[in-house]
Motif scaffolding. Structure first.
Motif, PDB file in Angstrom:
ATOM      1  N   ARG A 184      27.900  53.904  63.296  1.00  0.00           N
ATOM      2  CA  ARG A 184      26.508  54.366  63.319  1.00  0.00           C
ATOM      3  C   ARG A 184      25.952  54.554  61.904  1.00  0.00           C
ATOM      4  N   GLY A 185      26.268  53.575  61.034  1.00  0.00           N
ATOM      5  CA  GLY A 185      25.740  53.612  59.673  1.00  0.00           C
ATOM      6  C   GLY A 185      24.479  52.779  59.538  1.00  0.00           C
ATOM      7  N   ASN A 186      24.030  52.587  58.314  1.00  0.00           N
ATOM      8  CA  ASN A 186      22.815  51.843  58.011  1.00  0.00           C
ATOM      9  C   ASN A 186      23.145  50.344  57.971  1.00  0.00           C
ATOM     10  N   VAL A 187      22.957  49.662  59.078  1.00  0.00           N
ATOM     11  CA  VAL A 187      23.371  48.260  59.200  1.00  0.00           C
ATOM     12  C   VAL A 187      22.570  47.368  58.251  1.00  0.00           C
ATOM     13  N   ALA A 188      21.260  47.603  58.135  1.00  0.00           N
ATOM     14  CA  ALA A 188      20.429  46.780  57.249  1.00  0.00           C
ATOM     15  C   ALA A 188      20.920  46.870  55.806  1.00  0.00           C
ATOM     16  N   ALA A 189      21.268  48.070  55.369  1.00  0.00           N
ATOM     17  CA  ALA A 189      21.782  48.246  54.008  1.00  0.00           C
ATOM     18  C   ALA A 189      23.143  47.585  53.853  1.00  0.00           C
ATOM     19  N   ALA A 190      23.948  47.613  54.903  1.00  0.00           N
ATOM     20  CA  ALA A 190      25.266  46.966  54.854  1.00  0.00           C
ATOM     21  C   ALA A 190      25.117  45.458  54.691  1.00  0.00           C
ATOM     22  N   VAL A 191      24.149  44.872  55.391  1.00  0.00           N
ATOM     23  CA  VAL A 191      23.894  43.433  55.261  1.00  0.00           C
ATOM     24  C   VAL A 191      23.549  43.093  53.817  1.00  0.00           C
ATOM     25  N   CYS A 192      22.662  43.892  53.208  1.00  0.00           N
ATOM     26  CA  CYS A 192      22.247  43.648  51.822  1.00  0.00           C
ATOM     27  C   CYS A 192      23.419  43.817  50.861  1.00  0.00           C
ATOM     28  N   SER A 193      24.156  44.923  50.984  1.00  0.00           N
ATOM     29  CA  SER A 193      25.248  45.199  50.046  1.00  0.00           C
ATOM     30  C   SER A 193      26.346  44.146  50.134  1.00  0.00           C
ATOM     31  N   ALA A 194      26.747  43.800  51.347  1.00  0.00           N
ATOM     32  CA  ALA A 194      27.816  42.817  51.524  1.00  0.00           C
ATOM     33  C   ALA A 194      27.377  41.442  51.038  1.00  0.00           C
ATOM     34  N   SER A 195      26.129  41.081  51.297  1.00  0.00           N
ATOM     35  CA  SER A 195      25.618  39.778  50.855  1.00  0.00           C
ATOM     36  C   SER A 195      25.545  39.708  49.341  1.00  0.00           C
ATOM     37  N   PHE A 196      25.053  40.780  48.712  1.00  0.00           N
ATOM     38  CA  PHE A 196      24.983  40.814  47.255  1.00  0.00           C
ATOM     39  C   PHE A 196      26.367  40.749  46.628  1.00  0.00           C
ATOM     40  N   SER A 197      27.315  41.453  47.229  1.00  0.00           N
ATOM     41  CA  SER A 197      28.670  41.454  46.706  1.00  0.00           C
ATOM     42  C   SER A 197      29.241  40.046  46.686  1.00  0.00           C
ATOM     43  N   ASN A 198      29.037  39.294  47.774  1.00  0.00           N
ATOM     44  CA  ASN A 198      29.547  37.927  47.837  1.00  0.00           C
ATOM     45  C   ASN A 198      28.802  37.009  46.876  1.00  0.00           C
ATOM     46  N   LEU A 199      27.494  37.200  46.782  1.00  0.00           N
ATOM     47  CA  LEU A 199      26.701  36.362  45.880  1.00  0.00           C
ATOM     48  C   LEU A 199      27.120  36.571  44.426  1.00  0.00           C
ATOM     49  N   LEU A 200      27.195  37.821  43.998  1.00  0.00           N
ATOM     50  CA  LEU A 200      27.579  38.126  42.621  1.00  0.00           C
ATOM     51  C   LEU A 200      29.048  37.823  42.369  1.00  0.00           C
ATOM     52  N   GLY A 201      29.867  37.924  43.418  1.00  0.00           N
ATOM     53  CA  GLY A 201      31.296  37.693  43.274  1.00  0.00           C
ATOM     54  C   GLY A 201      31.644  36.296  42.808  1.00  0.00           C
ATOM     55  N   MET A 202      30.802  35.332  43.111  1.00  0.00           N
ATOM     56  CA  MET A 202      31.090  33.967  42.687  1.00  0.00           C
ATOM     57  C   MET A 202      31.011  33.807  41.176  1.00  0.00           C
ATOM     58  N   VAL A 203      30.327  34.732  40.514  1.00  0.00           N
ATOM     59  CA  VAL A 203      30.265  34.733  39.052  1.00  0.00           C
ATOM     60  C   VAL A 203      31.194  35.795  38.476  1.00  0.00           C
ATOM     61  N   ILE A 204      31.160  37.000  39.082  1.00  0.00           N
ATOM     62  CA  ILE A 204      31.917  38.121  38.526  1.00  0.00           C
ATOM     63  C   ILE A 204      33.420  37.919  38.680  1.00  0.00           C
ATOM     64  N   THR A 205      33.872  37.420  39.839  1.00  0.00           N
ATOM     65  CA  THR A 205      35.312  37.256  40.048  1.00  0.00           C
ATOM     66  C   THR A 205      35.941  36.296  39.039  1.00  0.00           C
ATOM     67  N   PRO A 206      35.397  35.078  38.834  1.00  0.00           N
ATOM     68  CA  PRO A 206      35.978  34.221  37.791  1.00  0.00           C
ATOM     69  C   PRO A 206      35.936  34.859  36.401  1.00  0.00           C
ATOM     70  N   ALA A 207      34.859  35.606  36.120  1.00  0.00           N
ATOM     71  CA  ALA A 207      34.764  36.268  34.818  1.00  0.00           C
ATOM     72  C   ALA A 207      35.859  37.326  34.666  1.00  0.00           C
ATOM     73  N   LEU A 208      36.100  38.093  35.723  1.00  0.00           N
ATOM     74  CA  LEU A 208      37.150  39.117  35.672  1.00  0.00           C
ATOM     75  C   LEU A 208      38.537  38.494  35.585  1.00  0.00           C
ATOM     76  N   VAL A 209      38.725  37.369  36.275  1.00  0.00           N
ATOM     77  CA  VAL A 209      40.009  36.661  36.163  1.00  0.00           C
ATOM     78  C   VAL A 209      40.244  36.242  34.716  1.00  0.00           C
ATOM     79  N   THR A 210      39.219  35.716  34.077  1.00  0.00           N
ATOM     80  CA  THR A 210      39.326  35.309  32.674  1.00  0.00           C
ATOM     81  C   THR A 210      39.625  36.504  31.777  1.00  0.00           C
ATOM     82  N   LEU A 211      38.954  37.615  32.039  1.00  0.00           N
ATOM     83  CA  LEU A 211      39.091  38.802  31.193  1.00  0.00           C
ATOM     84  C   LEU A 211      40.420  39.515  31.382  1.00  0.00           C
ATOM     85  N   LEU A 212      40.875  39.607  32.649  1.00  0.00           N
ATOM     86  CA  LEU A 212      42.011  40.470  32.957  1.00  0.00           C
ATOM     87  C   LEU A 212      43.311  39.739  33.268  1.00  0.00           C
TER      88      LEU A 212
END
Length: 323
Positions: free
Chosen positions: A123-151
Protein backbone atom coordinates in the motif's frame (compact mmCIF):
# COMPACT_ATOMS: atom_id res chain seq x y z
CA UNK A 1 7.85 -31.22 1.31
CA UNK A 2 9.26 -30.96 -2.23
CA UNK A 3 6.23 -28.96 -3.37
CA UNK A 4 6.68 -26.48 -0.53
CA UNK A 5 10.36 -26.13 -1.32
CA UNK A 6 9.67 -25.47 -5.00
CA UNK A 7 6.93 -22.96 -4.09
CA UNK A 8 9.62 -20.72 -2.58
CA UNK A 9 11.15 -20.22 -6.01
CA UNK A 10 9.44 -18.40 -8.85
CA UNK A 11 9.47 -20.33 -12.18
CA UNK A 12 12.07 -18.02 -13.69
CA UNK A 13 14.53 -18.73 -10.87
CA UNK A 14 14.06 -22.46 -11.47
CA UNK A 15 14.74 -21.82 -15.15
CA UNK A 16 17.94 -19.99 -14.20
CA UNK A 17 19.08 -22.87 -12.02
CA UNK A 18 18.24 -25.34 -14.79
CA UNK A 19 20.24 -23.26 -17.28
CA UNK A 20 23.26 -23.31 -14.97
CA UNK A 21 22.98 -27.10 -14.68
CA UNK A 22 22.76 -27.51 -18.47
CA UNK A 23 25.78 -25.26 -18.94
CA UNK A 24 27.66 -27.25 -16.30
CA UNK A 25 27.13 -30.63 -17.95
CA UNK A 26 26.66 -29.54 -21.58
CA UNK A 27 28.64 -26.33 -22.09
CA UNK A 28 28.61 -24.76 -25.55
CA UNK A 29 31.89 -25.29 -27.38
CA UNK A 30 33.38 -24.38 -30.73
CA UNK A 31 30.83 -23.51 -33.40
CA UNK A 32 27.94 -23.87 -30.94
CA UNK A 33 29.60 -21.38 -28.58
CA UNK A 34 29.97 -18.87 -31.43
CA UNK A 35 26.30 -19.34 -32.39
CA UNK A 36 25.14 -18.82 -28.80
CA UNK A 37 27.36 -15.76 -28.48
CA UNK A 38 25.73 -14.24 -31.58
CA UNK A 39 22.22 -15.10 -30.30
CA UNK A 40 23.09 -13.60 -26.92
CA UNK A 41 24.24 -10.31 -28.46
CA UNK A 42 21.06 -10.14 -30.57
CA UNK A 43 18.91 -10.90 -27.51
CA UNK A 44 20.57 -8.14 -25.48
CA UNK A 45 20.00 -5.59 -28.25
CA UNK A 46 16.33 -6.55 -28.53
CA UNK A 47 15.94 -6.56 -24.74
CA UNK A 48 17.18 -2.99 -24.31
CA UNK A 49 15.21 -1.81 -27.33
CA UNK A 50 12.05 -3.06 -25.60
CA UNK A 51 13.13 -1.47 -22.30
CA UNK A 52 13.40 1.86 -24.09
CA UNK A 53 10.01 1.40 -25.76
CA UNK A 54 8.37 0.66 -22.39
CA UNK A 55 9.62 3.83 -20.67
CA UNK A 56 7.01 6.56 -21.13
CA UNK A 57 7.80 10.26 -21.41
CA UNK A 58 5.17 10.85 -18.72
CA UNK A 59 7.22 8.76 -16.25
CA UNK A 60 10.31 10.86 -16.99
CA UNK A 61 8.41 14.15 -16.50
CA UNK A 62 6.72 12.86 -13.35
CA UNK A 63 10.11 11.85 -12.00
CA UNK A 64 11.06 15.49 -11.66
CA UNK A 65 8.52 15.78 -8.88
CA UNK A 66 9.00 14.39 -5.40
CA UNK A 67 12.70 15.03 -5.87
CA UNK A 68 13.66 14.19 -2.28
CA UNK A 69 12.24 10.66 -2.56
CA UNK A 70 13.87 9.95 -5.93
CA UNK A 71 17.25 11.25 -4.78
CA UNK A 72 17.01 9.05 -1.68
CA UNK A 73 16.33 5.98 -3.84
CA UNK A 74 19.26 6.81 -6.14
CA UNK A 75 21.53 7.41 -3.13
CA UNK A 76 20.65 3.99 -1.74
CA UNK A 77 21.14 2.30 -5.12
CA UNK A 78 24.35 3.98 -6.26
CA UNK A 79 26.00 5.18 -3.02
CA UNK A 80 24.92 3.06 -0.05
CA UNK A 81 25.03 -0.26 -1.91
CA UNK A 82 28.50 0.33 -3.45
CA UNK A 83 29.93 1.41 -0.09
CA UNK A 84 28.63 -1.77 1.53
CA UNK A 85 29.87 -3.76 -1.46
CA UNK A 86 33.36 -2.34 -1.10
CA UNK A 87 33.39 -3.33 2.56
CA UNK A 88 32.08 -6.86 2.04
CA UNK A 89 34.19 -7.64 -1.03
CA UNK A 90 37.35 -6.54 0.80
CA UNK A 91 36.91 -9.25 3.43
CA UNK A 92 39.66 -11.87 3.05
CA UNK A 93 37.18 -14.78 3.28
CA UNK A 94 36.08 -14.37 -0.36
CA UNK A 95 37.91 -15.63 -3.41
CA UNK A 96 38.78 -12.95 -6.01
CA UNK A 97 35.99 -14.25 -8.30
CA UNK A 98 33.33 -14.10 -5.59
CA UNK A 99 34.54 -10.70 -4.35
CA UNK A 100 34.33 -9.32 -7.89
CA UNK A 101 30.80 -10.64 -8.35
CA UNK A 102 29.68 -9.35 -4.96
CA UNK A 103 30.95 -5.85 -5.71
CA UNK A 104 29.42 -5.84 -9.20
CA UNK A 105 26.05 -6.77 -7.69
CA UNK A 106 26.08 -3.62 -5.56
CA UNK A 107 26.76 -1.35 -8.57
CA UNK A 108 23.60 -2.28 -10.48
CA UNK A 109 20.34 -0.30 -10.81
CA UNK A 110 17.14 -1.24 -9.00
CA UNK A 111 14.53 -3.60 -10.36
CA UNK A 112 11.37 -2.27 -12.01
CA UNK A 113 8.65 -4.92 -11.97
CA UNK A 114 9.19 -6.37 -8.50
CA UNK A 115 9.81 -2.96 -6.89
CA UNK A 116 6.47 -1.71 -8.20
CA UNK A 117 4.68 -4.95 -7.33
CA UNK A 118 5.90 -5.01 -3.73
CA UNK A 119 5.14 -1.30 -3.30
CA UNK A 120 1.57 -1.97 -4.45
CA UNK A 121 1.16 -4.93 -2.07
CA UNK A 122 2.43 -2.85 0.87
CA UNK A 123 0.00 0.00 0.00
CA UNK A 124 2.78 2.41 -0.97
CA UNK A 125 2.94 5.17 -3.57
CA UNK A 126 2.85 3.13 -6.79
CA UNK A 127 3.20 6.14 -9.13
CA UNK A 128 6.37 7.24 -7.32
CA UNK A 129 7.70 3.67 -7.43
CA UNK A 130 7.24 3.60 -11.22
CA UNK A 131 9.22 6.85 -11.54
CA UNK A 132 12.01 5.86 -9.13
CA UNK A 133 12.52 2.38 -10.57
CA UNK A 134 12.45 3.69 -14.15
CA UNK A 135 14.95 6.44 -13.38
CA UNK A 136 17.23 3.99 -11.61
CA UNK A 137 17.34 1.74 -14.68
CA UNK A 138 17.76 4.66 -17.06
CA UNK A 139 20.64 6.22 -15.12
CA UNK A 140 22.11 2.80 -14.36
CA UNK A 141 23.13 2.30 -17.96
CA UNK A 142 25.61 5.15 -17.50
CA UNK A 143 26.33 5.03 -13.77
CA UNK A 144 26.97 1.27 -13.51
CA UNK A 145 29.73 1.18 -16.19
CA UNK A 146 31.23 4.31 -14.63
CA UNK A 147 31.27 2.71 -11.18
CA UNK A 148 32.77 -0.48 -12.61
CA UNK A 149 35.57 1.62 -14.11
CA UNK A 150 36.08 3.55 -10.87
CA UNK A 151 35.84 0.70 -8.37
CA UNK A 152 36.70 -2.53 -10.16
CA UNK A 153 39.87 -1.76 -12.13
CA UNK A 154 42.50 -3.96 -10.56
CA UNK A 155 46.23 -3.52 -10.42
CA UNK A 156 46.55 -5.43 -13.70
CA UNK A 157 44.01 -3.09 -15.30
CA UNK A 158 42.07 -5.93 -16.96
CA UNK A 159 38.71 -5.16 -15.36
CA UNK A 160 38.38 -1.55 -16.47
CA UNK A 161 36.46 -0.18 -19.43
CA UNK A 162 38.41 -0.37 -22.68
CA UNK A 163 37.53 1.35 -25.95
CA UNK A 164 36.08 -1.93 -27.19
CA UNK A 165 33.94 -2.28 -24.09
CA UNK A 166 32.66 1.28 -24.44
CA UNK A 167 31.73 0.51 -28.04
CA UNK A 168 29.90 -2.63 -26.92
CA UNK A 169 27.98 -0.70 -24.25
CA UNK A 170 27.03 1.98 -26.76
CA UNK A 171 25.93 -0.43 -29.50
CA UNK A 172 24.31 -3.16 -27.37
CA UNK A 173 22.80 -1.14 -24.51
CA UNK A 174 22.55 2.62 -25.00
CA UNK A 175 21.75 2.83 -28.71
CA UNK A 176 18.97 0.17 -28.67
CA UNK A 177 17.47 1.75 -25.54
CA UNK A 178 17.49 5.25 -27.06
CA UNK A 179 16.13 3.95 -30.37
CA UNK A 180 13.33 2.08 -28.61
CA UNK A 181 12.38 5.18 -26.64
CA UNK A 182 12.43 7.39 -29.74
CA UNK A 183 10.22 4.91 -31.59
CA UNK A 184 7.83 4.54 -28.65
CA UNK A 185 5.03 6.54 -30.40
CA UNK A 186 4.98 3.85 -33.10
CA UNK A 187 5.95 0.66 -31.21
CA UNK A 188 4.76 1.50 -27.68
CA UNK A 189 1.23 0.31 -28.37
CA UNK A 190 2.47 -3.03 -29.70
CA UNK A 191 4.74 -3.49 -26.68
CA UNK A 192 1.87 -2.66 -24.32
CA UNK A 193 -0.50 -5.10 -26.03
CA UNK A 194 2.01 -7.98 -26.12
CA UNK A 195 3.36 -8.03 -22.58
CA UNK A 196 3.78 -11.80 -22.65
CA UNK A 197 5.98 -11.55 -25.72
CA UNK A 198 8.04 -8.83 -24.07
CA UNK A 199 8.44 -10.98 -20.95
CA UNK A 200 9.50 -13.92 -23.11
CA UNK A 201 12.18 -11.81 -24.80
CA UNK A 202 13.20 -10.34 -21.44
CA UNK A 203 13.68 -13.66 -19.72
CA UNK A 204 14.86 -15.53 -22.79
CA UNK A 205 17.68 -13.03 -23.29
CA UNK A 206 18.77 -13.45 -19.68
CA UNK A 207 18.77 -17.24 -19.99
CA UNK A 208 20.87 -17.00 -23.16
CA UNK A 209 23.43 -14.79 -21.38
CA UNK A 210 23.50 -17.11 -18.37
CA UNK A 211 24.01 -20.22 -20.52
CA UNK A 212 26.71 -18.61 -22.67
CA UNK A 213 28.47 -17.12 -19.64
CA UNK A 214 28.42 -20.28 -17.54
CA UNK A 215 29.49 -22.40 -20.51
CA UNK A 216 32.61 -20.28 -20.93
CA UNK A 217 33.20 -20.23 -17.16
CA UNK A 218 32.80 -23.99 -16.81
CA UNK A 219 35.27 -24.61 -19.62
CA UNK A 220 37.69 -22.29 -17.80
CA UNK A 221 37.25 -24.34 -14.59
CA UNK A 222 34.69 -22.29 -12.64
CA UNK A 223 33.52 -25.12 -10.40
CA UNK A 224 37.11 -26.06 -9.57
CA UNK A 225 37.50 -22.66 -7.89
CA UNK A 226 34.06 -22.35 -6.20
CA UNK A 227 33.56 -24.57 -3.14
CA UNK A 228 30.65 -25.26 -0.81
CA UNK A 229 32.26 -22.88 1.67
CA UNK A 230 32.24 -20.15 -1.00
CA UNK A 231 28.51 -20.69 -1.53
CA UNK A 232 27.79 -20.54 2.20
CA UNK A 233 29.82 -17.35 2.61
CA UNK A 234 28.14 -15.82 -0.42
CA UNK A 235 24.69 -16.67 0.93
CA UNK A 236 25.58 -15.08 4.25
CA UNK A 237 27.01 -11.97 2.57
CA UNK A 238 23.96 -11.48 0.32
CA UNK A 239 21.60 -11.92 3.26
CA UNK A 240 23.58 -9.47 5.40
CA UNK A 241 23.75 -6.95 2.55
CA UNK A 242 19.99 -7.04 2.02
CA UNK A 243 19.25 -6.83 5.76
CA UNK A 244 21.49 -3.76 6.17
CA UNK A 245 19.99 -1.92 3.19
CA UNK A 246 16.41 -2.69 4.24
CA UNK A 247 17.08 -1.43 7.76
CA UNK A 248 18.87 1.72 6.58
CA UNK A 249 16.30 2.64 3.89
CA UNK A 250 13.36 2.22 6.27
CA UNK A 251 15.10 4.26 8.98
CA UNK A 252 16.09 6.92 6.42
CA UNK A 253 12.52 7.22 5.17
CA UNK A 254 11.31 8.08 8.65
CA UNK A 255 14.23 10.43 9.34
CA UNK A 256 13.58 12.29 6.08
CA UNK A 257 10.00 12.84 7.14
CA UNK A 258 8.55 10.90 4.20
CA UNK A 259 4.95 9.78 4.36
CA UNK A 260 4.35 6.08 4.95
CA UNK A 261 3.53 5.61 1.26
CA UNK A 262 6.77 7.26 0.12
CA UNK A 263 8.83 5.47 2.78
CA UNK A 264 7.54 2.18 1.32
CA UNK A 265 8.86 3.27 -2.10
CA UNK A 266 12.30 4.01 -0.64
CA UNK A 267 12.29 0.65 1.10
CA UNK A 268 11.44 -1.47 -1.93
CA UNK A 269 13.02 0.54 -4.77
CA UNK A 270 16.15 1.30 -2.76
CA UNK A 271 16.85 -2.24 -1.56
CA UNK A 272 16.80 -4.21 -4.81
CA UNK A 273 19.15 -5.00 -7.66
CA UNK A 274 18.10 -5.80 -11.21
CA UNK A 275 18.85 -9.22 -12.62
CA UNK A 276 17.32 -8.15 -15.95
CA UNK A 277 19.82 -5.30 -16.32
CA UNK A 278 22.73 -6.89 -14.47
CA UNK A 279 23.15 -10.05 -16.53
CA UNK A 280 23.34 -8.29 -19.94
CA UNK A 281 25.60 -5.59 -18.49
CA UNK A 282 27.98 -8.22 -17.14
CA UNK A 283 28.10 -9.77 -20.59
CA UNK A 284 29.10 -6.42 -22.06
CA UNK A 285 31.52 -5.36 -19.31
CA UNK A 286 33.52 -8.52 -18.57
CA UNK A 287 35.38 -11.16 -20.58
CA UNK A 288 33.21 -14.20 -21.37
CA UNK A 289 35.15 -16.51 -19.07
CA UNK A 290 34.55 -14.18 -16.09
CA UNK A 291 30.83 -13.50 -16.55
CA UNK A 292 29.61 -16.75 -14.96
CA UNK A 293 31.41 -16.07 -11.68
CA UNK A 294 30.45 -12.38 -11.76
CA UNK A 295 26.69 -13.02 -12.03
CA UNK A 296 26.61 -15.86 -9.48
CA UNK A 297 26.17 -13.48 -6.47
CA UNK A 298 23.53 -11.53 -8.41
CA UNK A 299 21.48 -14.67 -9.07
CA UNK A 300 21.65 -15.58 -5.38
CA UNK A 301 20.76 -12.05 -4.21
CA UNK A 302 17.86 -11.93 -6.67
CA UNK A 303 16.17 -14.93 -5.07
CA UNK A 304 16.82 -13.74 -1.51
CA UNK A 305 15.39 -10.27 -2.21
CA UNK A 306 12.21 -11.75 -3.72
CA UNK A 307 11.55 -14.01 -0.72
CA UNK A 308 12.35 -11.38 1.94
CA UNK A 309 10.56 -8.47 0.25
CA UNK A 310 7.47 -10.58 -0.45
CA UNK A 311 7.28 -11.40 3.26
CA UNK A 312 7.79 -7.75 4.29
CA UNK A 313 5.24 -6.45 1.76
CA UNK A 314 2.53 -8.85 2.93
CA UNK A 315 3.24 -8.00 6.56
CA UNK A 316 3.02 -4.27 5.83
CA UNK A 317 -0.26 -4.79 3.97
CA UNK A 318 -1.70 -6.65 6.98
CA UNK A 319 -0.58 -3.92 9.37
CA UNK A 320 -2.09 -1.24 7.11
CA UNK A 321 -5.41 -3.09 7.01
CA UNK A 322 -5.53 -3.20 10.81
CA UNK A 323 -5.02 0.57 11.18
Amino acid sequence: MLRRLLAIFEPFVLALLGTVLVATFLPARGTAANAFAWLTDAGIVLLFFLHGAKLSREAIVAGARNLRLHLAVLASTFVLFPLLGLGLSALPVFSPEMARGLLFLTLLPSTVQSSIAFTAIARGNVAAAVCSASFSNLLGMVITPALVTLLMTGADGNVGISAGTLRTIALQLLLPFALGHLLRPWVGGFVGRHKKLVTLVDRGSILLVVYTAFSAAVIEGLWLHVSGVDFALLLLACSLLLALVIAITWWSGRRLGLSREDAVVLLFCGSKKSLASGVPMAGALFPAAQVGAVILPLMMFHQIQLIVCAFIARRMMSEDQRT
